[in-house]
Design a protein around this motif. Structure first.
Motif, PDB file in Angstrom:
ATOM      1  N   PHE A 124       0.836  -1.206   0.000  1.00 44.65           N
ATOM      2  CA  PHE A 124       0.000   0.000   0.000  1.00 44.65           C
ATOM      3  C   PHE A 124       0.871   1.257   0.000  1.00 44.65           C
ATOM      4  O   PHE A 124       0.665   2.184  -0.796  1.00 44.65           O
ATOM      5  CB  PHE A 124      -0.939  -0.026   1.202  1.00 44.65           C
ATOM      6  CG  PHE A 124      -1.859   1.166   1.306  1.00 44.65           C
ATOM      7  CD1 PHE A 124      -2.600   1.593   0.213  1.00 44.65           C
ATOM      8  CD2 PHE A 124      -2.002   1.851   2.499  1.00 44.65           C
ATOM      9  CE1 PHE A 124      -3.460   2.691   0.299  1.00 44.65           C
ATOM     10  CE2 PHE A 124      -2.852   2.944   2.609  1.00 44.65           C
ATOM     11  CZ  PHE A 124      -3.578   3.370   1.505  1.00 44.65           C
ATOM     12  N   ALA A 125       1.873   1.290   0.872  1.00 40.23           N
ATOM     13  CA  ALA A 125       2.759   2.461   0.949  1.00 40.23           C
ATOM     14  C   ALA A 125       3.453   2.715  -0.380  1.00 40.23           C
ATOM     15  O   ALA A 125       3.454   3.845  -0.907  1.00 40.23           O
ATOM     16  CB  ALA A 125       3.790   2.260   2.063  1.00 40.23           C
ATOM     17  N   LYS A 126       4.038   1.664  -0.946  1.00 34.13           N
ATOM     18  CA  LYS A 126       4.741   1.832  -2.228  1.00 34.13           C
ATOM     19  C   LYS A 126       3.767   2.206  -3.335  1.00 34.13           C
ATOM     20  O   LYS A 126       4.076   3.044  -4.196  1.00 34.13           O
ATOM     21  CB  LYS A 126       5.477   0.528  -2.604  1.00 34.13           C
ATOM     22  CG  LYS A 126       6.712   0.244  -1.776  1.00 34.13           C
ATOM     23  CD  LYS A 126       7.386  -1.013  -2.310  1.00 34.13           C
ATOM     24  CE  LYS A 126       8.741  -1.237  -1.680  1.00 34.13           C
ATOM     25  NZ  LYS A 126       9.426  -2.419  -2.236  1.00 34.13           N
ATOM     26  N   ALA A 149      -1.760   2.253   6.809  1.00 32.98           N
ATOM     27  CA  ALA A 149      -1.003   3.292   6.093  1.00 32.98           C
ATOM     28  C   ALA A 149       0.317   3.631   6.795  1.00 32.98           C
ATOM     29  O   ALA A 149       1.055   4.505   6.343  1.00 32.98           O
ATOM     30  CB  ALA A 149      -1.863   4.548   5.965  1.00 32.98           C
ATOM     31  N   ALA A 150       0.612   2.927   7.884  1.00 32.62           N
ATOM     32  CA  ALA A 150       1.701   3.335   8.772  1.00 32.62           C
ATOM     33  C   ALA A 150       3.098   3.168   8.183  1.00 32.62           C
ATOM     34  O   ALA A 150       4.062   3.765   8.675  1.00 32.62           O
ATOM     35  CB  ALA A 150       1.607   2.563  10.093  1.00 32.62           C
ATOM     36  N   MET A 151       3.246   2.369   7.123  1.00 36.49           N
ATOM     37  CA  MET A 151       4.565   2.201   6.521  1.00 36.49           C
ATOM     38  C   MET A 151       4.945   3.384   5.626  1.00 36.49           C
ATOM     39  O   MET A 151       6.110   3.550   5.283  1.00 36.49           O
ATOM     40  CB  MET A 151       4.623   0.902   5.697  1.00 36.49           C
ATOM     41  CG  MET A 151       4.585  -0.378   6.506  1.00 36.49           C
ATOM     42  SD  MET A 151       6.004  -0.567   7.616  1.00 36.49           S
ATOM     43  CE  MET A 151       5.267  -0.079   9.162  1.00 36.49           C
ATOM     44  N   LEU A 152       3.984   4.191   5.258  1.00 35.43           N
ATOM     45  CA  LEU A 152       4.267   5.256   4.296  1.00 35.43           C
ATOM     46  C   LEU A 152       5.329   6.237   4.790  1.00 35.43           C
ATOM     47  O   LEU A 152       6.278   6.525   4.051  1.00 35.43           O
ATOM     48  CB  LEU A 152       2.981   5.994   3.903  1.00 35.43           C
ATOM     49  CG  LEU A 152       3.233   6.928   2.725  1.00 35.43           C
ATOM     50  CD1 LEU A 152       2.307   6.648   1.572  1.00 35.43           C
ATOM     51  CD2 LEU A 152       3.113   8.379   3.140  1.00 35.43           C
ATOM     52  N   PRO A 153       5.249   6.767   6.020  1.00 39.93           N
ATOM     53  CA  PRO A 153       6.311   7.674   6.467  1.00 39.93           C
ATOM     54  C   PRO A 153       7.694   7.028   6.458  1.00 39.93           C
ATOM     55  O   PRO A 153       8.689   7.676   6.104  1.00 39.93           O
ATOM     56  CB  PRO A 153       5.870   8.050   7.892  1.00 39.93           C
ATOM     57  CG  PRO A 153       4.384   7.878   7.882  1.00 39.93           C
ATOM     58  CD  PRO A 153       4.149   6.682   7.004  1.00 39.93           C
TER      59      PRO A 153
END
Length: 268
Positions: A124-126, A149-153
């Motif tokens: 999702f992040a990528k 969504a927590a991997m995005l940062p």
């Protein structure tokens, strides 16, 4: 906030999923900025329990077709889009048959968390970042809601750190009360390290329970919003001692002014 560009990246958004703290704020905050003349985009996963026909989702061929690597496996990225009725707000859906076809969000009918939730979060992040790059749309702020969504940062600060498109972009994370028990896959840290992300920057993911995942996200954010009134004392203390600008909890009738001032004065 007129003409400011804000990208909202969320685990859940109404009206596509049931109402809860995350899904409601992931609608209310973008709507508020949209009403102020800001330019917004919303991204969320295309879970299998979202009714595509009712919500009029359609695939965006020019954005789909890329392969993203997760833990050394090629995973095709499918992008779908819909508009929230009456609001003229576009929502982009990150999709992949392997990760998001099943007819539920995070857990099976028995309430058991899916064993690949860690990989789904990485994908999702990528997927969000690669799609925004293709759109060539430069956000002033990326505002993250929910643990999926927590991997995005983390990926923004390491994997995508040399992307000129995001050189001025600030990352805000809204932190909500705990939403799952137990941990994600214990091998999660190795899958993130596979992407060249240094182990010492994600040490919390050695034991990927809810609080440790959120701590990692806070560490890689530029500012933090306490989005739940009943946030655990340990996470509250972690935020307060993080050295990051943070906004204390604001009730529903006061959040608009509080969030706008926070964006203007502490983030931008």
């Amino acid at each position: 906030m007129k003409d400011k560009r804000i990208l909202y990246v969320s685990s859940e958004v109404v009206p596509y999923l049931a109402e809860n703290e995350v899904s409601l704020m992931s609608y209310d905050v973008p709507k508020m900025i949209n009403d102020q003349g800001g330019q917004i985009r919303i991204f969320m996963p295309r879970y299998g329990n979202i009714n595509e026909r009712r919500h009029q989702l359609h695939e965006v061929i020019r954005l789909s077709g890329m392969n993203l690597v997760v833990n050394d496996l090629d995973m095709p990225l499918i992008i779908k889009v819909a508009s929230i009725p009456k609001e003229r707000i576009q929502v982009y859906f990150i999709d992949n048959d392997e990760y998001f076809k099943r007819k539920a969000t995070f857990a099976d009918e028995e309430g058991v968390m899916y064993p690949d939730n860690d990989e789904r979060a990485i994908f999702f992040a990528k997927g969000v970042v690669e799609t925004v790059k293709k759109l060539n749309w430069v956000p002033d702020i990326i505002h993250v809601h929910g643990w999926m969504a927590a991997m995005l940062p983390i990926y923004m600060k390491h994997y995508y750190k040399n992307e000129a498109l995001f050189s001025e972009t600030k990352i805000v994370t809204s932190v909500y009360a705990q939403s799952f028990d137990g941990t994600l896959n214990k091998g999660m840290i190795n899958k993130v390290k596979f992407d060249g992300i240094p182990a010492d920057s994600i040490a919390d993911l050695e034991f990927p329970d809810y609080e440790n995942i959120i701590k990692s996200t806070i560490n890689h954010s530029d500012a933090v919003i306490i989005a739940s009134e009943n946030l655990s004392p340990s996470l509250t203390k972690y935020i307060e001692s993080s050295g990051k600008p943070f906004l204390p909890f604001a009730p529903k009738d006061a959040f608009a002014e509080a969030y706008t001032n926070f964006y203007r004065n502490d983030v931008l």
